[in-house]
Write a protein that holds these residues in place. Sequence first.
Motif, PDB file in Angstrom:
ATOM      1  N   GLY A   1       7.778   0.674   7.162  1.00  0.00           N
ATOM      2  CA  GLY A   1       7.574   1.611   6.066  1.00  0.00           C
ATOM      3  C   GLY A   1       8.173   2.974   6.329  1.00  0.00           C
ATOM      4  N   SER A   2       7.954   3.883   5.386  1.00  0.00           N
ATOM      5  CA  SER A   2       8.513   5.231   5.455  1.00  0.00           C
ATOM      6  C   SER A   2       7.438   6.249   5.104  1.00  0.00           C
ATOM      7  CB  SER A   2       9.694   5.389   4.484  1.00  0.00           C
ATOM      8  OG  SER A   2      10.687   4.416   4.733  1.00  0.00           O
ATOM      9  N   THR A   3       7.624   7.460   5.618  1.00  0.00           N
ATOM     10  CA  THR A   3       6.716   8.560   5.326  1.00  0.00           C
ATOM     11  C   THR A   3       7.529   9.795   4.973  1.00  0.00           C
ATOM     12  OG1 THR A   3       5.006   7.738   6.833  1.00  0.00           O
ATOM     13  CG2 THR A   3       4.885  10.053   6.203  1.00  0.00           C
ATOM     14  N   PHE A   4       7.254  10.362   3.808  1.00  0.00           N
ATOM     15  CA  PHE A   4       7.867  11.619   3.385  1.00  0.00           C
ATOM     16  C   PHE A   4       6.799  12.701   3.524  1.00  0.00           C
ATOM     17  CE2 PHE A   4      10.490   8.438   1.531  1.00  0.00           C
ATOM     18  CZ  PHE A   4      11.760   8.982   1.432  1.00  0.00           C
ATOM     19  N   THR A   5       7.112  13.755   4.263  1.00  0.00           N
ATOM     20  CA  THR A   5       6.160  14.816   4.545  1.00  0.00           C
ATOM     21  C   THR A   5       6.593  16.108   3.869  1.00  0.00           C
ATOM     22  OG1 THR A   5       5.625  13.823   6.685  1.00  0.00           O
ATOM     23  CG2 THR A   5       4.980  16.117   6.351  1.00  0.00           C
ATOM     24  N   LEU A   6       5.703  16.651   3.055  1.00  0.00           N
ATOM     25  CA  LEU A   6       5.949  17.925   2.387  1.00  0.00           C
ATOM     26  C   LEU A   6       5.115  19.000   3.067  1.00  0.00           C
ATOM     27  CD1 LEU A   6       5.607  16.817  -1.356  1.00  0.00           C
ATOM     28  CD2 LEU A   6       7.599  16.654   0.124  1.00  0.00           C
ATOM     29  N   SER A   7       5.745  20.102   3.414  1.00  0.00           N
ATOM     30  CA  SER A   7       5.044  21.253   3.980  1.00  0.00           C
ATOM     31  C   SER A   7       5.172  22.400   2.986  1.00  0.00           C
ATOM     32  CB  SER A   7       5.647  21.641   5.336  1.00  0.00           C
ATOM     33  OG  SER A   7       5.084  22.843   5.814  1.00  0.00           O
ATOM     34  N   LEU A   8       4.040  22.872   2.495  1.00  0.00           N
ATOM     35  CA  LEU A   8       4.042  23.852   1.411  1.00  0.00           C
ATOM     36  C   LEU A   8       3.123  25.025   1.733  1.00  0.00           C
ATOM     37  CD1 LEU A   8       3.569  21.125  -1.255  1.00  0.00           C
ATOM     38  CD2 LEU A   8       5.587  22.571  -1.203  1.00  0.00           C
ATOM     39  N   PRO A   9       3.427  26.198   1.187  1.00  0.00           N
ATOM     40  CA  PRO A   9       2.513  27.341   1.373  1.00  0.00           C
ATOM     41  C   PRO A   9       1.241  27.138   0.556  1.00  0.00           C
ATOM     42  CG  PRO A   9       4.283  27.929  -0.127  1.00  0.00           C
ATOM     43  CD  PRO A   9       4.623  26.561   0.398  1.00  0.00           C
ATOM     44  N   LEU A  10       0.134  27.672   1.051  1.00  0.00           N
ATOM     45  CA  LEU A  10      -1.120  27.572   0.310  1.00  0.00           C
ATOM     46  C   LEU A  10      -1.082  28.374  -0.982  1.00  0.00           C
ATOM     47  CD1 LEU A  10      -3.727  27.879   3.197  1.00  0.00           C
ATOM     48  CD2 LEU A  10      -3.093  25.833   1.939  1.00  0.00           C
TER      49      LEU A  10
ATOM     50  N   THR B   1       0.838  -1.200   0.000  1.00  0.00           N
ATOM     51  CA  THR B   1       0.000   0.000   0.000  1.00  0.00           C
ATOM     52  C   THR B   1       0.870   1.245   0.000  1.00  0.00           C
ATOM     53  OG1 THR B   1      -1.772  -1.113   1.213  1.00  0.00           O
ATOM     54  CG2 THR B   1      -1.782   1.297   1.231  1.00  0.00           C
ATOM     55  N   VAL B   2       0.566   2.148  -0.908  1.00  0.00           N
ATOM     56  CA  VAL B   2       1.159   3.485  -0.921  1.00  0.00           C
ATOM     57  C   VAL B   2       0.030   4.463  -0.625  1.00  0.00           C
ATOM     58  CG1 VAL B   2       2.299   5.256  -2.303  1.00  0.00           C
ATOM     59  CG2 VAL B   2       2.973   2.866  -2.545  1.00  0.00           C
ATOM     60  N   LYS B   3       0.262   5.332   0.331  1.00  0.00           N
ATOM     61  CA  LYS B   3      -0.776   6.277   0.753  1.00  0.00           C
ATOM     62  C   LYS B   3      -0.349   7.696   0.420  1.00  0.00           C
ATOM     63  CE  LYS B   3      -3.409   7.750   4.833  1.00  0.00           C
ATOM     64  NZ  LYS B   3      -3.591   7.561   6.290  1.00  0.00           N
ATOM     65  N   LEU B   4      -1.262   8.444  -0.145  1.00  0.00           N
ATOM     66  CA  LEU B   4      -1.039   9.834  -0.511  1.00  0.00           C
ATOM     67  C   LEU B   4      -2.118  10.659   0.187  1.00  0.00           C
ATOM     68  CD1 LEU B   4       0.793  11.583  -2.283  1.00  0.00           C
ATOM     69  CD2 LEU B   4      -0.729  11.146  -4.202  1.00  0.00           C
ATOM     70  N   ALA B   5      -1.708  11.535   1.102  1.00  0.00           N
ATOM     71  CA  ALA B   5      -2.668  12.297   1.910  1.00  0.00           C
ATOM     72  C   ALA B   5      -2.338  13.774   1.873  1.00  0.00           C
ATOM     73  CB  ALA B   5      -2.668  11.792   3.354  1.00  0.00           C
ATOM     74  N   ALA B   6      -3.370  14.607   1.919  1.00  0.00           N
ATOM     75  CA  ALA B   6      -3.198  16.060   1.939  1.00  0.00           C
ATOM     76  C   ALA B   6      -4.121  16.649   2.994  1.00  0.00           C
ATOM     77  CB  ALA B   6      -3.509  16.664   0.568  1.00  0.00           C
ATOM     78  N   ALA B   7      -3.659  17.723   3.638  1.00  0.00           N
ATOM     79  CA  ALA B   7      -4.469  18.389   4.654  1.00  0.00           C
ATOM     80  C   ALA B   7      -3.934  19.798   4.862  1.00  0.00           C
ATOM     81  CB  ALA B   7      -4.443  17.610   5.969  1.00  0.00           C
ATOM     82  N   HIS B   8      -4.802  20.685   5.338  1.00  0.00           N
ATOM     83  CA  HIS B   8      -4.391  22.020   5.749  1.00  0.00           C
ATOM     84  C   HIS B   8      -3.992  21.971   7.217  1.00  0.00           C
ATOM     85  CE1 HIS B   8      -6.948  24.003   2.373  1.00  0.00           C
ATOM     86  NE2 HIS B   8      -5.719  23.751   1.976  1.00  0.00           N
ATOM     87  N   ARG B   9      -2.839  22.547   7.528  1.00  0.00           N
ATOM     88  CA  ARG B   9      -2.364  22.554   8.903  1.00  0.00           C
ATOM     89  C   ARG B   9      -1.540  23.819   9.132  1.00  0.00           C
ATOM     90  NH1 ARG B   9       1.204  17.657  10.019  1.00  0.00           N
ATOM     91  NH2 ARG B   9      -0.673  16.607   9.224  1.00  0.00           N
ATOM     92  N   SER B  10      -1.959  24.602  10.104  1.00  0.00           N
ATOM     93  CA  SER B  10      -1.238  25.826  10.473  1.00  0.00           C
ATOM     94  C   SER B  10      -1.027  26.756   9.281  1.00  0.00           C
ATOM     95  CB  SER B  10       0.117  25.481  11.115  1.00  0.00           C
ATOM     96  OG  SER B  10      -0.072  24.700  12.271  1.00  0.00           O
ATOM     97  N   GLY B  11      -2.063  26.883   8.440  1.00  0.00           N
ATOM     98  CA  GLY B  11      -1.975  27.801   7.314  1.00  0.00           C
ATOM     99  C   GLY B  11      -1.114  27.309   6.172  1.00  0.00           C
ATOM    100  N   ARG B  12      -0.727  26.044   6.191  1.00  0.00           N
ATOM    101  CA  ARG B  12       0.054  25.466   5.106  1.00  0.00           C
ATOM    102  C   ARG B  12      -0.635  24.189   4.651  1.00  0.00           C
ATOM    103  NH1 ARG B  12       5.231  27.622   4.790  1.00  0.00           N
ATOM    104  NH2 ARG B  12       6.129  25.782   3.816  1.00  0.00           N
ATOM    105  N   VAL B  13      -0.218  23.675   3.509  1.00  0.00           N
ATOM    106  CA  VAL B  13      -0.742  22.395   3.058  1.00  0.00           C
ATOM    107  C   VAL B  13       0.333  21.334   3.311  1.00  0.00           C
ATOM    108  CG1 VAL B  13       0.044  22.779   0.675  1.00  0.00           C
ATOM    109  CG2 VAL B  13      -1.739  21.102   1.137  1.00  0.00           C
TER     110      VAL B  13
END
Length: 699
Positions: A537-546, A440-452
Amino acid sequence: MDPMAEIRLTFFQECEEQLTALENGLLSMQEGDSDSETVNAVFRAVHSIKGGAGAFKLNALVSFAHIFETALDRVRSGDLVPDSDAMKLFLRAADALADLVSASRDGGVEVTAPYLAIEEEFNALIGGGGAAAEEDEFAGLEFRPIITAFDEPPSPARNVFTIRFRPLRELFAKANEPLALFRELARLGTLTSACDIKNLPFLDTFEPEDSYLSWELRLETESQRAAVKEVFDFVEGDCDLAIELAQPATATPPPQEMDITAILRKVREEAPAIAAAAAAAAPQPEADAAPKAAKAAVQPTIRVDLDRVDRLINLVGELVINQAMLTQRVLHSSHVRDREVTSSLEELERLTREIQESVMAIRAQPVRPLFQRMSRIVREVADATSKDVRLRTEGEATEVDKTVVELLADPLTHMIRNAVDHGLEGPEQRVAAGKPPEGTVKLAAAHRSGRVIIEVSDDGQGINRPRVLQKAIANGLVPPDAQLSDSEIDNLLFLPGFSTASTVSNISGRGVGMDVVKRSIQALGGRISISSAPGQGSTFTLSLPLTLAVLDGIVVTVDEQVFVIPLTAIVETVKHEPSRIHHLGDHSFVLRVRDVLVPLIDVGAELGVRGPTSDLRSGVAILIETANGTRSALLVDNIQDQRQVVIKSLETNYMRVDGIAAATILGDGRVAMILDVDALVGPRHHDWVAAETPLAKAS
């Protein structure tokens, strides 16, 4: 622009929307959602592409979409069960259809082996094949539900519609079929049909490309007129159509029953294959206007060239800057005590902010299309590596600026390919490790602290840290006696040219990948981090501006230099009395905030504005929270103001500076640096003290 060229461009734009709907529906079906609404949405997407392709003589696209549509129609009728094998074929067909659309847009299309192979698989799946299936095209159609007599009077609660339908020659030229439309109507309720053949000529005067038949249909249904009209959406303009709402009747004369299948087969036998196509005709006026409620439910849209939106956003950015400058100059003039002037400035600021927010909302779009594109990458890499992989997505409705979404495509593609190729084990290894054979590969997105926040995770073997360290030492990236933490070893993956692949393939092993990902994310003003557990498993987390255009921030000063701290990162301002500050040596400090120790960072010393000091008794501490949830305190000299600022890329106009995300122009014309709080804090500060550790435990 030539009218036909404009229509063609619109068709391919709509194809992108239909392909997105197709992919979305197929993924829902793969998850077990095979209700009629989902299947019909998938069918309509393929049917719409086929109909438009016929108008532009895209024969290869029409042919492939037709057999795809036929298989989906078998699913709708219940003759075909969409099991796992069928869904894999449907998903591969969706990929092939997208390729055909792209090739048709760019030029000619060659019917190559992959497309023919999928068509053969479809023929085997639906029990047909080749010429035999074409000759008996109507054999699979169940026409009895369409020609039925009323056994009892309709219920007063049901609507009765009279539909007069005459197909034009353009309808057949676009590969549409009246029988398919009648079948759709029959799904809405009870349908009777009377075919008018008075215009059918003798064979010696028969024109194979003309249409001679017309029908009068009577539909008893619980649906409203909008649902009935939707059946004809794909042939609007290619037929004469009138839909009238009649009062329910207690008795209806029996319709003229005819062997319509035989008539149509006879026409097909006498007529050569339809090769000509015509542009869509103007829609015909209808006999009755749609109910106001149905019209109100339709949200009108307009297509706007993206360059126009970009120019508008740039102008709004300049408007924000000029509004700030005007306010600054008025406040320093003699009009500062004029209540009317002050009120007008406040109103101007409010209107400017509303304009800016409205314009930015135009560019915001959900990440769903981007996530759906990744499902194809997963399928392709899984096939190439002989692995069984499922992509799961969360937060597809999360909205981000369109520019951010577009620039994320390449980094996400690298990460998804690496997750399948490197992260997941083969089926045999997974079973031996007590895992299901399907990864299983999981791709998730959410808004957090004014960033995506976007996370790419897998349930594979995790990062092999000893191997990574060994490879880094062998490549001379770190000294042989280096003592690195797990986090530092993980971050070696982002070094240029680093790869643990033992062989070079078309998927990986060329040393190009994660370093490109990191640079791309940083160019967006974002950050990337890794967490991994061996065997899990591993998790790569991207923090991006909206958005890459504006932000709300706090303007602060440090040794007469002006900086902006993004408001979304700020938790509160804190009194840092000397009794609350603890010195840890080497110019390192922590601040006690309600019995919790957090790193205290001197912004001036960190950015080189001034030298390190052991005296931190003056200034203001601002408690911030980073994207990963850790807290720190930034020490500045003063807080000036809170305002909205326009983001200007520092890297584009100057160069990249560590700890600085971008720049902006203030109301007085000065350039201020926007702090990158995550990069400024960094993990090294949290090596001194775990964030949010109770003071009693820390001491």
